[in-house]
Design a protein around this motif. Structure first.
Motif, PDB file in Angstrom:
ATOM      1  N   UNK A 427      -8.747 -23.414  -9.623  1.00 23.75           N
ATOM      2  CA  UNK A 427      -7.732 -24.152  -8.868  1.00 23.75           C
ATOM      3  C   UNK A 427      -6.314 -23.977  -9.377  1.00 23.75           C
ATOM      4  N   UNK A 428      -6.148 -23.617 -10.659  1.00 24.99           N
ATOM      5  CA  UNK A 428      -4.812 -23.639 -11.266  1.00 24.99           C
ATOM      6  C   UNK A 428      -3.880 -22.557 -10.727  1.00 24.99           C
ATOM      7  N   UNK A 429      -4.391 -21.641  -9.923  1.00 26.10           N
ATOM      8  CA  UNK A 429      -3.516 -20.645  -9.303  1.00 26.10           C
ATOM      9  C   UNK A 429      -2.537 -21.336  -8.352  1.00 26.10           C
ATOM     10  N   UNK A 430      -3.031 -22.367  -7.622  1.00 23.70           N
ATOM     11  CA  UNK A 430      -2.194 -23.044  -6.641  1.00 23.70           C
ATOM     12  C   UNK A 430      -2.033 -24.533  -6.915  1.00 23.70           C
ATOM     13  N   UNK A 431      -2.553 -25.011  -8.009  1.00 21.09           N
ATOM     14  CA  UNK A 431      -2.537 -26.444  -8.296  1.00 21.09           C
ATOM     15  C   UNK A 431      -2.020 -26.646  -9.713  1.00 21.09           C
ATOM     16  N   UNK A 432      -0.934 -27.446  -9.850  1.00 16.81           N
ATOM     17  CA  UNK A 432      -0.313 -27.572 -11.173  1.00 16.81           C
ATOM     18  C   UNK A 432      -0.062 -29.020 -11.584  1.00 16.81           C
ATOM     19  N   UNK A 433      -0.511 -29.975 -10.790  1.00 15.96           N
ATOM     20  CA  UNK A 433      -0.354 -31.382 -11.138  1.00 15.96           C
ATOM     21  C   UNK A 433      -1.740 -31.963 -11.392  1.00 15.96           C
TER      22      UNK A 433
END
Length: 873
Positions: A427-433
């Motif tokens: 998920x961290x490719x497009x999710x940072x919160x």
């Protein structure tokens, strides 16, 4: 959307003794436990069975007893002796074409812990259990009470039989050794079944989009029945007379269960009608609507179903905004695919949802990844809730139930990181919160080593997500967390119970130099306790307050909650969806400018986004505000409907009430003049007959030089010089222009309205008014007066004089009573204490309701205080 109305189960409820059975219901089973149901006279109803096993001992007495029953003279008694008991009916033939209603009379004896209830279980043709529906539990039922379950229907098309259960279950903590539950008049009947489908998955329609509702009816024993379709608005007002639609059969009638003959109670073969009807209502206005569909039979209403929909008006959406939803159940309310379509329509800029998924559940991770991608396409920022770890981690942490964020993340990272890593990788490719714990998890409050522990967690997350933004929830009433260099990027503040808009302004932490994002969670007022307009006004005012006080994230914590949500639990829209949407889209990404004084005192807050201004406005009274704030003002209601404001000369007329609305099209320079115009001195000393120096402060917000004049309209008896003040200002130039005020001899202390008329020339000529207040009395000396009639009929007046200065003061006090002589007293050397003087006026009843004036003149000084009051009994 497909409404599986067979799932809309009416919870079992007590019914009045006169409650008649539905005349369109066809009885499929009845047992009154009379002698005809026990042919072998063994005290047990023929064909019935009982449950055996742990906690269900065979020695418990279950038998037919002669008693004053609800029907006839006999009932089935389930006795107690430390165990539970269940009696099951014989299998009853059923079908998926019908809905069913179960009614049973219940009476209990001496239950303290155990509880009684009824159930209906569906089976397929092979006897495999499909699903079970149960009623509410009952304990203290001294007299016979009817318990109803349904109408309900099997959700499986292969439902073949049903079994009724009569239950007496153990208490949660203790079991009763004595007592009983008696059941009688067990009645199961079938009704027609109705399913509704709409052409929108989420029932959220853009204004002008066709609304199509398909109604499928089955199990009716008459050809071509009718349905009545009616729409109601948010205030439950009908939108017009019901539309009557005939249900047309497009396929031959299907073989159905036998229909009993009314005369002989024998069973004759029959066929059940299956048909459909289409309803295409037209709605030309945005709003929340409730649709009601009633199936009519020969004897009247057979079934009634309701559902909700909303029509949304087009509104511009900013690229960035603060408003979001927390989805603590992920896609368990409605699928991610539906959420991806709904959230952009609903004014959502942020979405929180659980992301801690086991590596074993690769399909779920794929689905979540696709959801995050679709949110990104709509400009919605996803926030991963690190909650509900997989079962394998729970067992390692020694807790198989709920785990707080502190219990997980304040421990060694070796325990949790490996379990979380697969989700982070995907998920961290497009999710940072990322948020540690849910919105209500405040387990980090009070941790003395918080900064170090959160820093350690963030370092672990940054191994995969180098741009990770980390935060957690915090109780708003606690001091906010602080650190010189905080490892957290946001703190989500919550309060239980929820705060009002005024309390939010008082307790929501102010911003600091650390630039930590301050988020806030809002929970609407519960549906069952408040009227819809009260819930709407409360939610909108709190959204405005959160924006006003600088919240960078404003979240509804449970949008699908049946009581406190914006949506219904089944995914259809609730009454608060449109107020949320309208407010979020109008204020999202806007900057707070301030508020202005309006002639009728309406509360307001003004925001600016990309040079366009919007005012949120409301008043506890219904008033008309007349003011010029721009040339083409429009007013938006909370449902998203807008209209051009009427005019009174050059002013616009704004209708304001308890329900907030929004004004758009405001002229920014004119509004900024209204916000920033100020008197240098708001309070004038209580010195009459002498000039008081003051000044007005002006700033040019137009994009070019301006010139003009300001005219001050003070109370009639005041002498203001000059009344008209000229000015000439370059772009952004400020000035302070002096004037003087002389108070008349009869001036009283208090707050006085002042109208300031502005005439100026910029790109064109502008004429508008600004409203302010000046106060007479610096608050250094105050007068309070009370009055009452004495037993002898005199009017007794009590005068309280309070000195708040540091000097000793002397006053001559005069009381002016209509048509009576003046009464005089003196107050000598008044210090910080409160002085009391009493006056008595004969024949006081004649003075009740009349205005009396009290004047206090400083002896040897300049202060004069006038106070007017109405005489009371």
């Amino acid at each position: 959307m497909s409404f599986l109305l067979s799932l809309l189960i009416v919870a079992a409820q007590p019914a009045a003794p006169t409650d008649a059975r539905n005349p369109d219901a066809v009885q499929v089973f009845h047992c009154g436990f009379e002698p005809t149901t026990d042919h072998d006279v063994d005290g047990w109803p023929d064909g019935w069975t009982r449950k055996h096993g742990p906690n269900y001992p065979s020695y418990l007495p279950i038998r037919i007893v002669e008693t004053g029953s609800a029907e006839g003279n006999y009932a089935l008694r389930l006795g107690l002796n430390g165990g539970a008991a269940v009696a099951y009916s014989p299998p009853i033939e059923v079908g998926s074409l019908f809905s069913y209603v179960l009614e049973v009379f219940l009476k209990t004896e001496g239950l303290k812990h155990d509880r009684a209830f009824i159930s209906l279980t569906f089976f397929d043709a092979e006897g495999k259990e499909l699903e079970t529906f149960t009623s509410q539990s009952h304990q203290n039922v001294a007299d016979w009470k009817k318990i109803r379950l349904g109408p309900l229907a099997a959700t499986h098309e292969n439902a073949h039989t049903a079994v009724i259960g009569l239950h007496l279950e153990l208490g949660t903590d203790f079991a009763d050794l004595h007592g009983a539950a008696l059941f009688d008049d067990v009645w199961l009947a079938r009704l027609p079944h109705m399913t509704l489908n709409t052409n929108r998955v989420d029932n959220v329609y853009a204004l002008g989009t066709p609304i199509e509702i398909s109604c499928k009816v089955s199990g009716v024993f008459e050809s071509n029945p009718t349905i009545q379709c009616e729409l109601f608005d948010v205030d439950n007002h009908s939108m017009g007379p019901p539309e009557v639609q005939r249900v047309e059969s497009k396929t031959p009638s299907l073989p159905a269960l036998a229909k009993p003959d009314a005369a002989t109670d024998s069973v004759a073969p029959n066929k059940a009608f299956v048909g459909t009807a289409q309803w295409k209502p037209t709605l030309g206005r945005a709003g929340f609507y409730r649709a009601r569909v009633v199936l009519e039979g020969n004897s009247g209403k057979v079934l009634e179903r309701q559902f909700t929909l909303v029509v949304v008006a087009p509104q511009n959406r900013s690229l960035l905004g603060e408003f979001g939803w927390t989805l603590p159940r992920g896609d368990r309310s409605i699928p991610f695919s539906t959420l991806a379509e709904l959230l952009p329509q609903a004014g959502v800029y942020w979405a929180k949802f659980p992301v801690w998924i086991s590596e074993k559940d690769g399909d779920k991770l794929d689905e979540l990844m696709h959801f995050v991608e679709r949110l990104g396409l709509h400009g919605i920022e996803p926030v991963g809730l690190l909650v509900d770890p997989p079962d394998e981690l729970r067992s390692q942490l020694g807790d198989s139930s709920s785990l707080s964020a502190a219990a997980i993340f304040l421990g060694p990272s070796e325990l949790w990181y490996g379990s979380l890593e697969p989700a982070l990788n995907r998920l961290s490719v497009q999710m940072h919160w990322w948020q540690l714990g849910g919105d209500g998890d405040v387990s980090f409050v009070g941790n003395a080593d918080l900064a170090q522990r959160i820093g350690s967690v963030k370092k672990e997350l940054e191994k995969i997500d180098h741009d990770a933004h980390l935060g957690f929830s915090w109780r708003m009433l606690n001091d906010p967390p602080h650190d010189k260099r905080p490892a957290w990027d946001f703190v989500s503040f919550t309060a239980d119970p929820a705060m009002t808009d005024q309390e939010l302004g008082q307790y929501f932490p102010a911003g600091d130099a650390q630039a930590t994002n301050r988020w806030v969670t809002l929970e609407p007022l519960p549906r069952g306790d408040y009227a819809v307009n009260d819930r709407t006004a409360d939610l909108v005012c709190r959204m405005v307050a959160a924006k006003q006080h600088g919240a960078k994230g404003i979240f509804v914590s449970r949008p699908f909650d049946p009581q406190c949500g914006l949506m219904n639990e089944d995914g259809t829209p609730g009454e608060l969806l449109l107020p949320w949407r309208t407010t979020a889209l109008l204020l999202g990404g806007a900057e707070y400018l301030g508020s202005i004084t309006l002639p009728e005192g309406s509360q307001n807050h003004i925001f600016s986004r990309d040079g366009e201004l919007v005012m949120a406005i409301w008043n506890h009274r219904n008033v008309k505000e007349k003011i010029y704030l721009g040339d083409e003002l429009r007013q938006w209601d909370v449902s998203g409907n807008s209209q051009e404001l009427p005019r009174d000369g050059s002013d616009h007329v704004i209708s304001v009430g308890a329900l907030p609305s929004f004004i758009v099209g405001l002229n920014e320079p004119v509004v900024r003049w209204n916000i920033d115009f100020a008197f240098e001195q708001i309070q004038l000393p209580s010195v009459v007959g002498k000039p008081h120096d003051n000044s007005i402060q002006l700033k040019n917000y137009f994009r070019q030089g301006i010139m003009g004049r300001v005219r001050l309209h003070t109370p009639t008896a005041w002498q203001t010089f000059p009344q008209a003040i000229g000015f000439k200002l370059a772009v952004s130039e400020e000035t302070r222009e002096p004037f003087t005020v002389r108070l008349p001899f009869e001036a009283t202390n208090g707050r006085y309205p002042v109208r300031v008329d502005v005439e100026l020339a910029a790109d064109r000529e502008y004429r508008f008014s600004i409203y302010r207040y000046l106060e007479v009395g610096a608050g250094d000396v105050s007068i309070d007066v009370t009055s009452h009639l004495t037993a002898s009929g005199d009017l007794e007046i009590e005068q309280y004089l309070t000195n708040r200065t540091k000097e000793l003061l002397d006053f001559k006090c005069s009381l002016y009573v209509p048509n009576r002589r003046r009464l005089v007293s003196q107050v000598i050397q008044l210090g910080p204490e409160r002085d009391l003087k009493r006056y008595r006026v004969p024949n006081g009843k004649e003075l009740i309701g009349k205005v009396i004036t009290l004047r206090a003149e400083e002896i040897g000084g300049e202060r004069t205080y006038n106070f007017r009051f109405v005489a009371k009994e």
